[in-house]
Scaffold this motif. Structure first.
Motif, PDB file in Angstrom:
ATOM      1  N   HIS A  75      53.877 -10.776 -90.603  1.00 53.02           N
ATOM      2  CA  HIS A  75      54.249 -11.972 -89.836  1.00 53.02           C
ATOM      3  C   HIS A  75      54.634 -13.124 -90.768  1.00 53.02           C
ATOM      4  O   HIS A  75      55.627 -13.817 -90.542  1.00 53.02           O
ATOM      5  N   ALA A  76      53.827 -13.332 -91.800  1.00 57.87           N
ATOM      6  CA  ALA A  76      54.069 -14.461 -92.706  1.00 57.87           C
ATOM      7  C   ALA A  76      54.194 -14.000 -94.145  1.00 57.87           C
ATOM      8  O   ALA A  76      54.164 -14.820 -95.065  1.00 57.87           O
ATOM      9  N   ALA A  77      54.338 -12.702 -94.369  1.00 57.32           N
ATOM     10  CA  ALA A  77      54.432 -12.159 -95.727  1.00 57.32           C
ATOM     11  C   ALA A  77      55.861 -11.716 -96.010  1.00 57.32           C
ATOM     12  O   ALA A  77      56.583 -11.311 -95.101  1.00 57.32           O
ATOM     13  N   PRO A  78      56.285 -11.773 -97.269  1.00 54.59           N
ATOM     14  CA  PRO A  78      57.648 -11.327 -97.600  1.00 54.59           C
ATOM     15  C   PRO A  78      57.785  -9.822 -97.464  1.00 54.59           C
ATOM     16  O   PRO A  78      56.819  -9.070 -97.651  1.00 54.59           O
ATOM     17  N   LEU A  79      58.996  -9.383 -97.150  1.00 55.46           N
ATOM     18  CA  LEU A  79      59.250  -7.952 -97.025  1.00 55.46           C
ATOM     19  C   LEU A  79      59.022  -7.214 -98.337  1.00 55.46           C
ATOM     20  O   LEU A  79      58.782  -6.006 -98.342  1.00 55.46           O
ATOM     21  N   THR A  80      59.101  -7.935 -99.442  1.00 58.33           N
ATOM     22  CA  THR A  80      58.875  -7.296-100.740  1.00 58.33           C
ATOM     23  C   THR A  80      57.469  -6.729-100.879  1.00 58.33           C
ATOM     24  O   THR A  80      57.218  -5.928-101.782  1.00 58.33           O
ATOM     25  N   ARG A  81      56.569  -7.111 -99.997  1.00 54.09           N
ATOM     26  CA  ARG A  81      55.226  -6.524-100.035  1.00 54.09           C
ATOM     27  C   ARG A  81      55.274  -5.009 -99.791  1.00 54.09           C
ATOM     28  O   ARG A  81      54.342  -4.281-100.122  1.00 54.09           O
ATOM     29  N   LEU A  82      56.390  -4.549 -99.227  1.00 54.02           N
ATOM     30  CA  LEU A  82      56.555  -3.114 -99.000  1.00 54.02           C
ATOM     31  C   LEU A  82      56.799  -2.341-100.282  1.00 54.02           C
ATOM     32  O   LEU A  82      56.614  -1.123-100.316  1.00 54.02           O
ATOM     33  N   ARG A  83      57.271  -3.021-101.350  1.00 54.70           N
ATOM     34  CA  ARG A  83      57.848  -2.308-102.480  1.00 54.70           C
ATOM     35  C   ARG A  83      56.947  -1.225-103.074  1.00 54.70           C
ATOM     36  O   ARG A  83      57.418  -0.116-103.364  1.00 54.70           O
ATOM     37  N   PRO A  84      55.640  -1.459-103.255  1.00 52.24           N
ATOM     38  CA  PRO A  84      54.817  -0.385-103.835  1.00 52.24           C
ATOM     39  C   PRO A  84      54.703   0.848-102.940  1.00 52.24           C
ATOM     40  O   PRO A  84      54.327   1.920-103.415  1.00 52.24           O
ATOM     41  N   HIS A  85      55.028   0.701-101.633  1.00 52.22           N
ATOM     42  CA  HIS A  85      54.836   1.801-100.686  1.00 52.22           C
ATOM     43  C   HIS A  85      56.119   2.575-100.414  1.00 52.22           C
ATOM     44  O   HIS A  85      56.081   3.568 -99.667  1.00 52.22           O
ATOM     45  N   LEU A  86      57.242   2.142-100.966  1.00 55.94           N
ATOM     46  CA  LEU A  86      58.522   2.778-100.664  1.00 55.94           C
ATOM     47  C   LEU A  86      58.713   4.017-101.525  1.00 55.94           C
ATOM     48  O   LEU A  86      58.991   3.932-102.721  1.00 55.94           O
ATOM     49  N   ALA A  87      58.546   5.162-100.902  1.00 51.02           N
ATOM     50  CA  ALA A  87      58.733   6.449-101.556  1.00 51.02           C
ATOM     51  C   ALA A  87      59.060   7.457-100.472  1.00 51.02           C
ATOM     52  O   ALA A  87      58.559   7.353 -99.337  1.00 51.02           O
ATOM     53  N   PRO A  88      59.926   8.424-100.755  1.00 53.98           N
ATOM     54  CA  PRO A  88      60.266   9.425 -99.742  1.00 53.98           C
ATOM     55  C   PRO A  88      59.028  10.074 -99.146  1.00 53.98           C
ATOM     56  O   PRO A  88      58.053  10.350 -99.850  1.00 53.98           O
ATOM     57  N   GLN A  89      59.064  10.261 -97.830  1.00 58.03           N
ATOM     58  CA  GLN A  89      58.008  10.863 -97.014  1.00 58.03           C
ATOM     59  C   GLN A  89      56.910   9.883 -96.628  1.00 58.03           C
ATOM     60  O   GLN A  89      56.034  10.229 -95.821  1.00 58.03           O
ATOM     61  N   ALA A  90      56.930   8.682 -97.176  1.00 52.27           N
ATOM     62  CA  ALA A  90      55.917   7.699 -96.778  1.00 52.27           C
ATOM     63  C   ALA A  90      56.161   7.265 -95.335  1.00 52.27           C
ATOM     64  O   ALA A  90      57.309   7.178 -94.873  1.00 52.27           O
ATOM     65  N   ARG A  91      55.095   6.987 -94.624  1.00 55.13           N
ATOM     66  CA  ARG A  91      55.172   6.455 -93.260  1.00 55.13           C
ATOM     67  C   ARG A  91      54.514   5.080 -93.232  1.00 55.13           C
ATOM     68  O   ARG A  91      53.390   4.911 -93.732  1.00 55.13           O
ATOM     69  N   LEU A  92      55.195   4.130 -92.619  1.00 56.57           N
ATOM     70  CA  LEU A  92      54.722   2.756 -92.564  1.00 56.57           C
ATOM     71  C   LEU A  92      54.802   2.252 -91.129  1.00 56.57           C
ATOM     72  O   LEU A  92      55.771   2.540 -90.415  1.00 56.57           O
ATOM     73  N   ILE A  93      53.805   1.502 -90.705  1.00 59.01           N
ATOM     74  CA  ILE A  93      53.885   0.757 -89.445  1.00 59.01           C
ATOM     75  C   ILE A  93      53.759  -0.711 -89.799  1.00 59.01           C
ATOM     76  O   ILE A  93      52.762  -1.130 -90.415  1.00 59.01           O
ATOM     77  N   LEU A  94      54.757  -1.494 -89.410  1.00 61.13           N
ATOM     78  CA  LEU A  94      54.878  -2.873 -89.871  1.00 61.13           C
ATOM     79  C   LEU A  94      54.937  -3.825 -88.684  1.00 61.13           C
ATOM     80  O   LEU A  94      55.798  -3.683 -87.799  1.00 61.13           O
ATOM     81  N   LEU A  95      54.032  -4.785 -88.644  1.00 53.41           N
ATOM     82  CA  LEU A  95      54.095  -5.853 -87.655  1.00 53.41           C
ATOM     83  C   LEU A  95      55.042  -6.932 -88.172  1.00 53.41           C
ATOM     84  O   LEU A  95      54.877  -7.414 -89.293  1.00 53.41           O
ATOM     85  N   LEU A  96      56.017  -7.325 -87.365  1.00 55.34           N
ATOM     86  CA  LEU A  96      57.016  -8.302 -87.784  1.00 55.34           C
ATOM     87  C   LEU A  96      56.900  -9.570 -86.954  1.00 55.34           C
ATOM     88  O   LEU A  96      56.400  -9.555 -85.825  1.00 55.34           O
ATOM     89  N   ARG A  97      57.415 -10.667 -87.520  1.00 54.67           N
ATOM     90  CA  ARG A  97      57.227 -11.966 -86.873  1.00 54.67           C
ATOM     91  C   ARG A  97      58.047 -12.108 -85.603  1.00 54.67           C
ATOM     92  O   ARG A  97      57.652 -12.787 -84.657  1.00 54.67           O
ATOM     93  N   ASP A  98      59.254 -11.507 -85.561  1.00 57.02           N
ATOM     94  CA  ASP A  98      60.133 -11.642 -84.405  1.00 57.02           C
ATOM     95  C   ASP A  98      61.217 -10.578 -84.471  1.00 57.02           C
ATOM     96  O   ASP A  98      61.291  -9.771 -85.411  1.00 57.02           O
TER      97      ASP A  98
END
Length: 399
Positions: A128-151
Motif C-alpha cells: 500500500h505504501a511501499a515501493p514496488l522495488t520491495r519485490l526485487r529479492p523475490h523475483l525468480a522464475p516459479q516464484a508465487r507472490l500475492i501483493l496488496l496494492l494501494r489502488d
C-alpha cells in the motif's frame, strides 16, 4: 473502567454484515461509535450508533481515537487486522486489556483459496505504501507472490515494473473486492496491454516467469547489482566480511564508510528483521547508497551523511560494526569506549598504513586477523595469466 476492552477491532470483508460472526455483531450492537474508512462504513449500511470516517493519513486518527478511551468503540479494518493491517499500529498505543481483535479472512487467504495456491509457499506482501522495488529479492522464475496494492492504478505500475525487470511473461491474477458481490478476477500477464480500469480494493497474484535476472540468495552477490564509482567491497571480500559479521535476526549493523552500501544492503538481505545504518561522508555516495538499497528491496536502510566518529553520536547502538573506510586510532578508541561489550567489529584494510593500525589494534585488543589475497585470470598476450588484486587484511573482534 469495566473489565471488558473498550476498543474492538473488526476485520470486515467485502460482504459486509453477512460475513460477520456473532461476536462482531454483538460488538457493533454495543458500540457507541464506529470508526472506519468510508468504504467500510458503507458496507455496513445504516448503524444505530455514531459513525466517523478514519482520516487520511492514518496516523491522524490515533489521537482522536485515544480521546474516546473508556467508551465502547469499534474500529473497522480489512480482513485480518494483524496481517498488513491497522491492528499492530493500534495495539502499540493501548494496554493489552484495552482492546480485542475479531479478524475476518485475510485477502491473502481468499486469494490463495481462489487460485489453489499453497499459502505457506507463497510470498505475501503489503505494498500500500511501499515501493514496488520491495519485490526485487523475490523475483525468480516459479516464484508465487500475492501483493496488496494501494489502488487500481498500481496494477499497471506493477506490470510496468515486472516488464522492466525482465519478467513480462509473468501470469498476473488481478483480484478485486474478494469475498463480496463485486468480486472480479482477471487473468492477464504483466506485459499485456490494459483492457480497462481496476478498482480498489485490489490485490494481484503473480506467477513469476521470464528471462529477468534473479537476485542470488547467498552472500557475496555480483558487483553488477550495485551502482558504484569504484568504491565498493568486491564480491569475494564482501562474502568473507559478511561471514565475519555473522548477522543474527533482529540485529543492527553500523556500516562505517559505506561507499556503495553493498555490505549494509547484503546484511539486510540476509533476514527481514535485520536493520542497518550506513555512514558515508560524501553526499553523492550517500545518495547512491540509498538508491542501491531501494532498488534491491531494502529501502529500510538508514543512510547518514557524515564522517565517523562525529556522525555516530546519538545513534542506536549496534550489535555489529563494519569499518570499510576512514579507520583511525581515534575511531577505534571511540568505538571501544561507546559501544556495548560483546559488539562484533570487523575492519578491512588495503593500505600499509591501515594494515599497521589493525596489527597494533589486534596486539592490544585480541581478535582474529585474516589476510585475503585474490587473483583473477585475464588475457596475457595469446594466453592467460593471473592478475592479483591488492591484498586485504581483515580484523574481527568482539569488543
Amino acid at each position: 473502567m469495566s473489565d471488558a476492552p473498550w476498543l474492538t477491532i473488526i476485520g470486515l470483508g467485502e460482504d459486509g454484515l453477512n460475513g460477520l460472526g456473532a461476536a462482531s455483531r454483538t460488538a457493533l450492537e454495543a458500540a457507541e461509535i464506529v470508526i472506519g474508512p468510508p468504504r467500510h462504513l458503507a458496507l455496513l449500511g445504516d448503524l444505530p450508533c455514531e459513525t466517523r470516517p478514519w482520516p487520511v493519513p492514518f496516523a491522524d486518527g490515533i489521537a482522536p481515537l485515544l480521546e474516546l478511551r473508556g467508551r465502547p468503540v469499534v474500529v473497522l479494518a480489512s480482513g485480518d487486522p494483524f496481517w498488513f493491517g491497522a491492528g499492530a499500529t493500534l495495539a502499540r498505543y493501548l494496554a493489552p486489556d484495552q482492546w480485542r481483535s475479531l479478524p475476518g479472512p485475510s485477502t491473502f487467504a481468499l486469494a490463495a483459496n481462489q487460485l489453489g495456491w499453497s499459502l505457506e509457499r507463497t510470498v505475501c506482501l503489503g505494498l500500500h505504501a511501499a515501493p514496488l522495488t520491495r519485490l526485487r529479492p523475490h523475483l525468480a522464475p516459479q516464484a508465487r507472490l500475492i501483493l496488496l496494492l494501494r489502488d487500481g492504478a498500481a496494477v499497471q505500475d506493477l506490470g510496468s515494473y515486472l516488464v522492466a525487470e525482465g519478467f513480462g511473461p509473468s501470469a498476473c491474477h488481478v483480484l478485486q473486492a474478494l469475498g463480496g458481490p463485486r468480486e472480479v478476477i482477471t487473468a492477464t500477464t504483466a506485459d499485456a496491454p490494459s483492457t480497462g480500469e481496476f478498482q480498489h480494493p485490489v490485490c494481484v497474484a503473480v506467477e513469476v516467469k521470464g528471462e529477468g535476472a534473479a537476485l542470488p540468495v547467498a552472500g557475496g552477490r555480483p558487483d553488477s547489482w550495485f551502482e558504484h564509482d569504484g568504491q565498493i567491497t568486491k564480491r569475494p571480500v564482501r562474502a568473507m566480511t559478511l561471514s565475519a559479521l555473522a548477522p543474527q535476526p533482529h540485529e543492527l549493523l553500523w556500516d562505517i564508510g559505506g561507499g556503495s552500501g553493498s555490505i549494509a544492503i547484503e546484511w539486510l538481505l540476509t533476514h527481514r528483521t535485520l536493520q542497518a545504518i550506513s555512514f558515508e561522508p560524501r553526499a553523492d555516495r550517500a545518495k547512491r547508497i540509498a538508491q542501491n538499497a531501494t532498488g534491491l528491496g531494502v529501502e529500510r536502510l538508514s543512510v547518514v551523511t557524515g564522517a565517523a566518529p562525529d556522525a555516530l553520536q546519538d545513534q542506536p547502538k549496534p550489535q555489529a560494526v563494519f569499518v570499510g573506510g576512514g579507520l583511525s586510532h581515534d575511531l577505534l578508541d571511540w568505538l571501544e569506549t561507546h559501544l556495548d561489550t560483546g559488539t562484533r567489529l570487523v575492519a578491512n584494510a588495503v593500505t600499509l598504513e591501515t594494515e599497521a593500525l589493525l596489527l597494533q589494534a589486534q596486539a592490544r585488543r585480541g581478535g582474529d586477523l585474516l589476510r585475503l589475497e585474490l587473483a583473477r585470470s585475464e588475457p596475457l598476450g595469446p594466453r592467460r595469466g593471473w592478475k592479483a588484486s591488492y591484498p586485504i587484511v581483515q580484523w574481527s573482534v568482539e569488543l
